[in-house]
Design a protein around this motif. Structure first.
Motif, PDB file in Angstrom:
ATOM      1  N   TYR A   1      44.460  55.706  42.704  1.00 26.32           N
ATOM      2  CA  TYR A   1      45.273  55.153  43.631  1.00 26.32           C
ATOM      3  C   TYR A   1      45.642  52.996  42.607  1.00 26.32           C
ATOM      4  N   VAL A   2      47.259  53.040  42.688  1.00 20.80           N
ATOM      5  CA  VAL A   2      47.628  51.536  41.889  1.00 20.80           C
ATOM      6  C   VAL A   2      47.846  51.289  43.710  1.00 20.80           C
ATOM      7  N   TYR A   3      47.066  49.794  42.832  1.00 26.67           N
ATOM      8  CA  TYR A   3      46.974  48.737  43.696  1.00 26.67           C
ATOM      9  C   TYR A   3      48.275  47.925  43.496  1.00 26.67           C
ATOM     10  N   ASP A   4      48.366  47.335  44.901  1.00 26.92           N
ATOM     11  CA  ASP A   4      50.084  46.689  44.976  1.00 26.92           C
ATOM     12  C   ASP A   4      49.537  45.578  44.824  1.00 26.92           C
ATOM     13  N   LEU A   5      49.626  44.643  43.825  1.00 29.09           N
ATOM     14  CA  LEU A   5      49.235  43.312  43.260  1.00 29.09           C
ATOM     15  C   LEU A   5      50.426  42.494  44.510  1.00 29.09           C
ATOM     16  N   PRO A   6      49.929  41.425  44.631  1.00 27.22           N
ATOM     17  CA  PRO A   6      51.212  40.169  44.867  1.00 27.22           C
ATOM     18  C   PRO A   6      51.745  39.911  43.212  1.00 27.22           C
ATOM     19  N   VAL A   7      52.503  40.090  43.410  1.00 28.17           N
ATOM     20  CA  VAL A   7      53.988  39.469  42.424  1.00 28.17           C
ATOM     21  C   VAL A   7      54.205  38.833  41.392  1.00 28.17           C
ATOM     22  N   MET A   8      52.866  37.692  41.745  1.00 29.40           N
ATOM     23  CA  MET A   8      52.379  37.121  40.426  1.00 29.40           C
ATOM     24  C   MET A   8      51.884  37.480  39.490  1.00 29.40           C
TER      25      MET A   8
ATOM     26  N   PRO B   1      46.954  46.634  37.843  1.00 31.16           N
ATOM     27  CA  PRO B   1      49.033  46.355  37.206  1.00 31.16           C
ATOM     28  C   PRO B   1      48.685  45.108  36.963  1.00 31.16           C
ATOM     29  N   PHE B   2      48.087  43.932  36.536  1.00 27.56           N
ATOM     30  CA  PHE B   2      48.330  43.461  35.820  1.00 27.56           C
ATOM     31  C   PHE B   2      48.429  43.110  34.550  1.00 27.56           C
ATOM     32  N   TYR B   3      49.112  42.236  34.264  1.00 27.37           N
ATOM     33  CA  TYR B   3      49.823  42.414  32.934  1.00 27.37           C
ATOM     34  C   TYR B   3      48.980  40.760  32.841  1.00 27.37           C
ATOM     35  N   ALA B   4      48.382  40.861  32.072  1.00 27.04           N
ATOM     36  CA  ALA B   4      46.873  40.166  31.575  1.00 27.04           C
ATOM     37  C   ALA B   4      47.599  39.123  30.558  1.00 27.04           C
ATOM     38  N   GLY B   5      47.676  40.748  29.749  1.00 29.08           N
ATOM     39  CA  GLY B   5      48.262  39.543  28.651  1.00 29.08           C
ATOM     40  C   GLY B   5      49.591  39.279  28.353  1.00 29.08           C
ATOM     41  N   LEU B   6      50.862  38.896  28.916  1.00 35.81           N
ATOM     42  CA  LEU B   6      51.388  38.626  29.255  1.00 35.81           C
ATOM     43  C   LEU B   6      51.137  37.140  29.901  1.00 35.81           C
ATOM     44  N   ALA B   7      50.459  37.445  30.856  1.00 34.12           N
ATOM     45  CA  ALA B   7      50.470  36.199  31.519  1.00 34.12           C
ATOM     46  C   ALA B   7      49.694  34.794  30.541  1.00 34.12           C
ATOM     47  N   VAL B   8      48.647  35.279  29.758  1.00 35.91           N
ATOM     48  CA  VAL B   8      47.900  34.632  28.682  1.00 35.91           C
ATOM     49  C   VAL B   8      49.435  33.968  27.279  1.00 35.91           C
ATOM     50  N   ALA B   9      49.903  34.715  27.561  1.00 35.57           N
ATOM     51  CA  ALA B   9      50.573  34.778  26.400  1.00 35.57           C
ATOM     52  C   ALA B   9      51.360  33.197  26.153  1.00 35.57           C
ATOM     53  N   LYS B  10      51.865  33.211  27.305  1.00 37.55           N
ATOM     54  CA  LYS B  10      52.420  32.148  26.813  1.00 37.55           C
ATOM     55  C   LYS B  10      51.818  30.398  26.624  1.00 37.55           C
ATOM     56  N   TYR B  11      50.267  30.865  26.594  1.00 36.29           N
ATOM     57  CA  TYR B  11      49.175  29.598  26.666  1.00 36.29           C
ATOM     58  C   TYR B  11      48.476  29.519  24.917  1.00 36.29           C
ATOM     59  N   LEU B  12      49.483  31.019  24.377  1.00 39.47           N
ATOM     60  CA  LEU B  12      47.741  30.813  23.043  1.00 39.47           C
ATOM     61  C   LEU B  12      48.584  30.226  22.396  1.00 39.47           C
ATOM     62  N   PHE B  13      50.078  29.676  21.645  1.00 41.68           N
ATOM     63  CA  PHE B  13      49.985  29.291  20.642  1.00 41.68           C
ATOM     64  C   PHE B  13      50.263  27.256  20.801  1.00 41.68           C
TER      65      PHE B  13
ATOM     66  N   GLY C   1      52.856  47.525  26.582  1.00 37.96           N
ATOM     67  CA  GLY C   1      51.483  48.038  26.621  1.00 37.96           C
ATOM     68  C   GLY C   1      51.463  48.256  28.437  1.00 37.96           C
ATOM     69  N   GLU C   2      51.396  47.467  28.379  1.00 41.60           N
ATOM     70  CA  GLU C   2      51.023  46.801  30.364  1.00 41.60           C
ATOM     71  C   GLU C   2      51.818  47.578  31.330  1.00 41.60           C
ATOM     72  N   ILE C   3      53.434  46.691  30.992  1.00 44.44           N
ATOM     73  CA  ILE C   3      54.263  47.330  31.647  1.00 44.44           C
ATOM     74  C   ILE C   3      54.210  48.585  31.579  1.00 44.44           C
ATOM     75  N   ILE C   4      54.827  49.448  30.725  1.00 39.44           N
ATOM     76  CA  ILE C   4      54.674  50.393  30.346  1.00 39.44           C
ATOM     77  C   ILE C   4      53.876  51.580  30.920  1.00 39.44           C
ATOM     78  N   TYR C   5      52.441  50.933  30.883  1.00 41.49           N
ATOM     79  CA  TYR C   5      51.549  52.098  31.968  1.00 41.49           C
ATOM     80  C   TYR C   5      50.723  52.000  33.642  1.00 41.49           C
ATOM     81  N   HIS C   6      52.118  50.838  33.851  1.00 38.07           N
ATOM     82  CA  HIS C   6      52.545  50.527  34.908  1.00 38.07           C
ATOM     83  C   HIS C   6      54.058  51.660  35.615  1.00 38.07           C
ATOM     84  N   SER C   7      54.779  51.556  34.709  1.00 36.23           N
ATOM     85  CA  SER C   7      55.564  52.171  34.664  1.00 36.23           C
ATOM     86  C   SER C   7      55.301  53.504  34.920  1.00 36.23           C
TER      87      SER C   7
END
Length: 485
Positions: A89-96, A177-189, A150-156
């Protein structure tokens, strides 16, 4: 005693048949003994039923006890023979938590747009032509795919998976299907606070804990795909790198797929980095396998990488080693951003070499390992953690059959890489390459909606099958424990 009194109050009628007095007394004695035995037997049955809870009161008490225990979902009835291990079952997460991150792709990186990297279901833009000598009809199967997509590929892929269900009560596994890597990337550097780095993760878990199927299992049948290395989500101190997502209390039972796992964490499964080859048919795959198997290779080994301005940089040592052995080694200098978005020069170097050097990257594993093997080249590792206890579902747990290990300490001490590799005769190289080529279908990601792949399972299929089998066995074990109680 009740039954005995009842019998005495209703004695049997005398038979009209004449019986001698002694015979009649014997019959009465026998009947009396039978009656006594019957009473004793009935009494024993009543006592046994009392202790086993067979009376109506005992059943009621037992029912209340069972209802107070945590609810264990039954294994779903599987009518589809292709989904014998269960459904997802794939959760329908809020778009954020996913779509909104892609829509705002220009903000994912503080220096340049990431819109190409997250486009086309995560596969990225299709390449414009192929390198010289490659099968031209395979051009539609090649894309500039980002290593962290990978997060997007796996979700798709999951949205179109044969074992996806829209009915959660039928699910063996629940995908987040939370894109945790995309969410944190902008804050890493850059200089962001820990609150900003953790914000998406905190909000996701707040949303998740209110979901009914989460509350049933506390996440023990849930899984997520993390597109970055596990270390990017393991901040234990505020001054450390990354987010603290994995260390958050609600994450302690969630199974995690990630491109590099912590070898000591049993809840993590490492999955291959995406390469640029995404076959759309079995014919595409077979043609590529034949191409790399029969390729004429002119170099003993190759190194693709750039020097780094750090003390005792091992990559710089390998670069110097390769330049000094230019008759046997082909080097592709990736200093700066030269190889950031991919270049055919990298694939050509791998295609032309028997071996490819694979030092550790920012972490112990590298996307380059899979680019190298995709070209039929044999990887050479210098850290055991670059391959051992990683990718066992895809490459098995016997790296010595398809790779070479040379301890980095020996290289620093003057051991010649060329001499070590020259020690492998042509037959052994052939066997190792054959093993590498056998693994290619297991670590590439087929293009979304590739219906002409037959029964060939790619990295995504193997990952999801593995998750379902693991959850099915865990649920069966829990149900068995529950029934014993």
């Amino acid at each position: 005693m009740v039954e005995h009194s009842l019998f005495e109050s209703q004695p049997p009628k005398k038979s009209r048949t004449f019986l001698p007095k002694n015979t009649l007394n014997s019959v009465k004695v026998s009947l009396y003994r039978c009656l006594s035995l019957s009473v004793i037997l009935l009494f024993q049955i009543l006592v046994l039923n009392f202790f086993l809870g067979a009376t109506s009161n005992s059943v009621s008490i037992h029912t209340r006890i069972v209802q107070e225990k945590p609810k264990i979902l039954p294994l779903p009835s599987l009518q589809n023979e292709e989904c014998q291990s269960g459904k997802v079952y794939v959760y329908d997460l809020p778009v954020m938590f996913n779509k909104e991150l892609i829509d705002n792709c220009q903000d994912l990186d503080p220096w340049h747009s990431r819109c190409n990297a997250v486009s086309n279901y995560g596969f990225g833009p299709i390449t414009a032509g192929l390198s010289a000598g490659m099968p031209e009809n395979l051009a539609p199967a090649w894309y500039w795919t980002d290593m962290f997509a990978g997060e997007i590929i796996y979700h798709s892929r999951m949205m179109k998976h044969k074992c996806r269900t829209t009915e959660p009560e039928l699910a063996t596994a629940f995908y987040i299907p939370f894109y945790a890597g995309l969410a944190v990337a902008k804050y890493l550097f850059t200089n962001y606070t820990v609150k900003e780095r953790d914000w998406h993760s905190v909000m996701l878990l707040k949303w998740l804990q209110d979901q009914p199927y989460w509350q049933i299992s506390n996440g023990s049948d849930h899984f997520i795909m993390l597109g970055r290395m596990t270390w990017d989500f393991r901040r234990s101190k505020n001054q450390d790198w990354g987010s603290s997502f994995i260390y958050m209390p609600l994450m302690k039972q969630i199974l995690r797929l990630c491109v590099e796992r912590n070898p000591w964490d049993h809840l993590e499964i490492s999955v291959p980095y995406p390469t640029g080859f995404h076959p759309k048919s079995k014919s595409d795959l077979d043609q590529w396998l034949n191409f790399v198997q029969t390729r004429n290779r002119t170099n003993l080994f190759t190194f693709v990488g750039g020097k780094r301005k750090v003390k005792s940089d091992f990559r710089s040592l390998l670069s110097s080693h390769c330049y000094n052995e230019s008759d046997s080694c082909h080097i592709v200098d990736c200093s700066g951003t030269r190889c950031y978005d991919g270049t055919w020069e990298i694939l050509e170097a791998f295609l032309d070499s028997d071996f490819c050097l694979q030092p550790r990257g920012d972490s112990h594993t590298r996307k380059s390992t899979f680019d190298c093997m995709l070209a039929g080249s044999i990887p050479v590792f210098f850290w055991k953690r670059s391959i051992y206890n990683q990718y066992q579902w895809f490459l098995t747990d016997e790296p010595e059959n398809f790779s070479v290990f040379i301890d980095r300490k020996d290289v620093r001490s003057g051991v010649s890489i060329k001499k070590v590799l020259k020690g492998y005769d042509r037959e052994r190289i052939r066997r190792m390459r054959q093993k590498v080529v056998e693994f290619i279908p297991r670590f590439v990601y087929n293009y979304i909606g590739s219906d002409e792949m037959g029964n060939t399972e790619d990295a995504f299929d193997l990952a999801i099958d593995g998750v379902l089998k693991r959850f099915k066995e865990e649920k069966r074990y829990k149900n068995a424990e529950f029934q014993e109680e």
